[in-house]
Design a protein around this motif. Structure first.
Motif, PDB file in Angstrom:
ATOM      1  N   ARG A  48      48.359  41.203  39.242  1.00  0.00           N
ATOM      2  CA  ARG A  48      49.214  42.382  39.462  1.00  0.00           C
ATOM      3  C   ARG A  48      48.636  43.608  38.746  1.00  0.00           C
ATOM      4  NH1 ARG A  48      54.065  38.786  38.427  1.00  0.00           N
ATOM      5  NH2 ARG A  48      54.835  38.292  40.497  1.00  0.00           N
ATOM      6  N   LEU A  49      48.268  43.388  37.486  1.00  0.00           N
ATOM      7  CA  LEU A  49      47.782  44.493  36.660  1.00  0.00           C
ATOM      8  C   LEU A  49      46.529  45.131  37.244  1.00  0.00           C
ATOM      9  CD1 LEU A  49      48.223  45.884  33.840  1.00  0.00           C
ATOM     10  CD2 LEU A  49      46.574  44.234  32.939  1.00  0.00           C
ATOM     11  N   ASN A  50      45.657  44.284  37.782  1.00  0.00           N
ATOM     12  CA  ASN A  50      44.355  44.776  38.262  1.00  0.00           C
ATOM     13  C   ASN A  50      44.322  45.036  39.766  1.00  0.00           C
ATOM     14  OD1 ASN A  50      42.487  44.579  35.788  1.00  0.00           O
ATOM     15  ND2 ASN A  50      43.544  42.611  35.782  1.00  0.00           N
ATOM     16  N   GLY A  51      45.417  44.731  40.446  1.00  0.00           N
ATOM     17  CA  GLY A  51      45.447  44.958  41.890  1.00  0.00           C
ATOM     18  C   GLY A  51      44.468  44.075  42.637  1.00  0.00           C
ATOM     19  N   TRP A  52      44.308  42.838  42.141  1.00  0.00           N
ATOM     20  CA  TRP A  52      43.362  41.916  42.801  1.00  0.00           C
ATOM     21  C   TRP A  52      44.054  41.292  44.018  1.00  0.00           C
ATOM     22  CZ3 TRP A  52      42.116  39.355  37.454  1.00  0.00           C
ATOM     23  CH2 TRP A  52      41.197  40.140  36.770  1.00  0.00           C
ATOM     24  N   ASP A  53      44.255  42.121  45.038  1.00  0.00           N
ATOM     25  CA  ASP A  53      45.012  41.665  46.202  1.00  0.00           C
ATOM     26  C   ASP A  53      44.235  40.675  47.057  1.00  0.00           C
ATOM     27  OD1 ASP A  53      47.071  43.257  45.447  1.00  0.00           O
ATOM     28  OD2 ASP A  53      46.457  44.962  46.692  1.00  0.00           O
ATOM     29  N   GLN A  88      35.267  32.496  48.417  1.00  0.00           N
ATOM     30  CA  GLN A  88      34.908  31.958  47.099  1.00  0.00           C
ATOM     31  C   GLN A  88      36.093  31.206  46.509  1.00  0.00           C
ATOM     32  OE1 GLN A  88      33.984  34.940  44.128  1.00  0.00           O
ATOM     33  NE2 GLN A  88      33.516  33.398  42.574  1.00  0.00           N
ATOM     34  N   ILE A  89      35.777  30.141  45.827  1.00  0.00           N
ATOM     35  CA  ILE A  89      36.829  29.414  45.087  1.00  0.00           C
ATOM     36  C   ILE A  89      36.423  29.368  43.619  1.00  0.00           C
ATOM     37  CG2 ILE A  89      37.953  27.178  44.738  1.00  0.00           C
ATOM     38  CD1 ILE A  89      37.756  26.659  47.720  1.00  0.00           C
ATOM     39  N   THR A 214      38.257  38.008  31.090  1.00  0.00           N
ATOM     40  CA  THR A 214      36.856  38.281  31.441  1.00  0.00           C
ATOM     41  C   THR A 214      36.371  37.359  32.560  1.00  0.00           C
ATOM     42  OG1 THR A 214      36.234  36.889  29.556  1.00  0.00           O
ATOM     43  CG2 THR A 214      36.131  39.266  29.236  1.00  0.00           C
ATOM     44  N   ALA A 215      36.809  36.102  32.527  1.00  0.00           N
ATOM     45  CA  ALA A 215      36.375  35.165  33.571  1.00  0.00           C
ATOM     46  C   ALA A 215      36.881  35.612  34.944  1.00  0.00           C
ATOM     47  CB  ALA A 215      36.889  33.754  33.256  1.00  0.00           C
ATOM     48  N   LEU A 216      38.150  36.005  35.017  1.00  0.00           N
ATOM     49  CA  LEU A 216      38.712  36.404  36.314  1.00  0.00           C
ATOM     50  C   LEU A 216      38.188  37.767  36.752  1.00  0.00           C
ATOM     51  CD1 LEU A 216      42.401  35.109  36.245  1.00  0.00           C
ATOM     52  CD2 LEU A 216      40.302  33.949  36.899  1.00  0.00           C
ATOM     53  N   ALA A 220      36.543  38.559  40.287  1.00  0.00           N
ATOM     54  CA  ALA A 220      37.066  39.624  41.155  1.00  0.00           C
ATOM     55  C   ALA A 220      35.969  40.600  41.547  1.00  0.00           C
ATOM     56  CB  ALA A 220      38.186  40.363  40.424  1.00  0.00           C
ATOM     57  N   GLN A 221      35.060  40.874  40.603  1.00  0.00           N
ATOM     58  CA  GLN A 221      34.036  41.870  40.871  1.00  0.00           C
ATOM     59  C   GLN A 221      32.907  41.362  41.752  1.00  0.00           C
ATOM     60  OE1 GLN A 221      33.065  43.122  36.875  1.00  0.00           O
ATOM     61  NE2 GLN A 221      34.739  44.613  36.828  1.00  0.00           N
ATOM     62  N   LYS A 222      32.821  40.059  41.887  1.00  0.00           N
ATOM     63  CA  LYS A 222      31.763  39.495  42.740  1.00  0.00           C
ATOM     64  C   LYS A 222      32.102  39.639  44.221  1.00  0.00           C
ATOM     65  CE  LYS A 222      29.874  36.093  39.537  1.00  0.00           C
ATOM     66  NZ  LYS A 222      30.041  34.711  39.088  1.00  0.00           N
TER      67      LYS A 222
END
Lengths: 223, 234
Positions: A48-53, A88-89, A214-216, A220-222
């Motif tokens: 939610r915080l990062n908008g990783w929709d 990706q999983i 950091t892991a997530l 997300a950035q990949k």
């Protein structure tokens, strides 16, 4: 975004939270996170915080930790069931008492997982946690475990029925360390009460989300 | 196991019935009843060693099997162990006096970095029950402490226990050091603990992985028997 189910559901059943952009029910988000139910609250907060929709979250029951030898099979079955639907999983588990079995299984499946031995380590930071050579007598609780202390510790150890077993089980421990993910006065009070019930000294240690973030973020950035 | 404990008067049971009842009482973790049963059998002239093996170890073996099969869980096993301890408390001094047979000697301890001792304590108790002399090094044992104990105690068996995946590799450190010092083959090395398995035991060079206390006893007896046979044929 799916609402967070009660801790009891996360403990015994798990959950699925489709990504905001995913076709609900079929799961077509780009990234699937397969996580421990004990991390659901923190992962959903990060999404939610990062908008990783583009992330979909499936949580396996947190009580798999009572039987660590079952974790790798449960993760593998979930990967196989879902991998055709995602780019990706990522496995949001650390080793979690599997003795390297989960890492081996993830490698064989071609998926990555969180580094570290367990959530106590990655919440605090794996390097920082590794320095705690003097803490072998510490019993750790996270936010989830403080909330679920009776379901995860007190009852499975039989202390609700046989409190006289406490010192046979916890006699070698000296302190309870509450690794707090959030600054919550009610949880602090409950953690202190847990320490008292176990007959242990109490230490409060704020960790935040540590290397879970950091892991997530890397995942997300990949994509 | 039985729901009508209050109705049973142990002293009125014949020997076979009493032993069966003690199996039930161990299963239910009834320490006071076990101590009473032990005293009754002693009064009836049973040898302490027979009480230990036929009533207590026999009962704990059932508990161990049901734990292995997922019928009993850790709390129930702890209660049973506590009940057996009550019986052992009475029998131990008598066993020493009556010169009960000694099967072998074991040094046992939890490895460095690990403070968990429930499984180790169960193994130690069951090994004592099976006639082994047990030297318990406790928790958090360094390689030096293990080697010092081997030197001082000259046991047949070294037992190492670990509950954590992060501490179980230390068993290999101990075994590798034994190899370096040329003493590895002087001892039977048994390992155990929840995260271990047979494959791990083989990989680190142990003689056997023991999945529970009952298996540890059987494995120890088998290896000590083989060792003695080798001594005869050598």
């Amino acid at each position: 975004m799916t609402d967070l189910p009660p801790d009891r559901v996360l403990t015994e059943i798990g959950m699925t939270a489709p990504a905001a952009t995913a076709d609900k029910g079929t799961g077509t988000g780009q990234i699937l996170l397969i996580a421990c139910g004990a991390l659901a609250r923190e992962i959903l907060a990060l999404i939610r915080l990062n908008g990783w929709d583009h992330m979909t979250l499936i949580c396996l029951p947190a009580n798999l930790h009572l039987y660590p030898d079952r974790i790798a099979d449960a993760v593998e079955a979930t990967v196989i069931k879902n991998r055709d639907h995602y780019t990706q999983i990522f496995i949001a588990y650390a080793d979690c008492g599997t003795g390297g079995l989960l890492r081996d299984r993830c490698d064989a499946l071609g998926v990555d997982m969180i580094q570290g031995p367990h959530c106590y380590s990655f919440f605090e930071g794996n390097d920082a946690f590794a320095l705690h050579d003097d803490e072998i007598t510490a019993f750790y609780l996270t936010d989830f475990l403080v909330r679920q202390f009776d379901a995860f510790v007190w009852k499975p150890m039989g202390l609700d029925r046989h409190p006289e077993l406490r010192d046979m089980i916890f006699g070698n421990y000296t302190k309870l360390v509450y690794q707090a993910q959030t600054d919550n006065a009610a949880l602090r009070a409950k953690a202190e009460e847990c320490a008292r019930r176990l007959g242990l000294d109490y230490e409060y240690r704020f960790t935040g989300y540590g290397e879970l973030t950091t892991a997530l973020t890397d995942v997300a950035q990949k994509n | 196991m039985s729901d009508d404990q209050d109705d049973i008067i142990l002293s009125e049971l014949d020997d076979d019935e009493l032993v069966q009842q003690m199996f039930d009482d161990l299963y239910d973790g009834l320490r006071d009843e076990i101590m009473e049963g032990v005293n009754i059998l002693l009064e009836r002239g049973w040898a302490p060693y027979d009480i230990l093996t036929k009533a207590l170890v026999g009962g704990m073996t059932i508990v161990g099997k049901d734990f292995r099969d997922g019928i009993l869980f850790v709390p129930e096993v702890l209660l049973a162990a506590n009940a057996m301890k009550g019986g052992m408390f009475i029998l131990k001094p008598l066993l020493a006096e009556t010169g009960a047979p000694r099967v072998g000697k074991m040094v046992i301890g939890t490895v460095k970095g690990d403070i968990h001792d429930i499984g180790k304590n169960l193994v130690g108790m069951m090994m004592e029950g099976a006639g082994f002399e047990v030297v318990d090094l406790g928790i958090n044992n360094s390689v030096e402490k293990y080697l010092d104990a081997l030197d001082a105690e000259t046991p047949d068996i070294l037992g190492m226990s670990a509950l954590l995946t992060t501490t179980m590799p230390y068993m290999k450190v101990v075994i590798d050091t034994m190899i370096e010092q040329g003493i590895r083959d002087d001892y039977i090395v048994l390992v155990g603990g929840a995260p271990l398995n047979e494959e791990f035991g083989k990989a680190i060079g142990a003689d056997a992985y023991c999945r529970d206390a009952a298996v540890a006893v059987e494995t120890a007896k088998e290896f000590v028997g083989r060792k003695h046979n080798q001594g005869v044929t050598a």
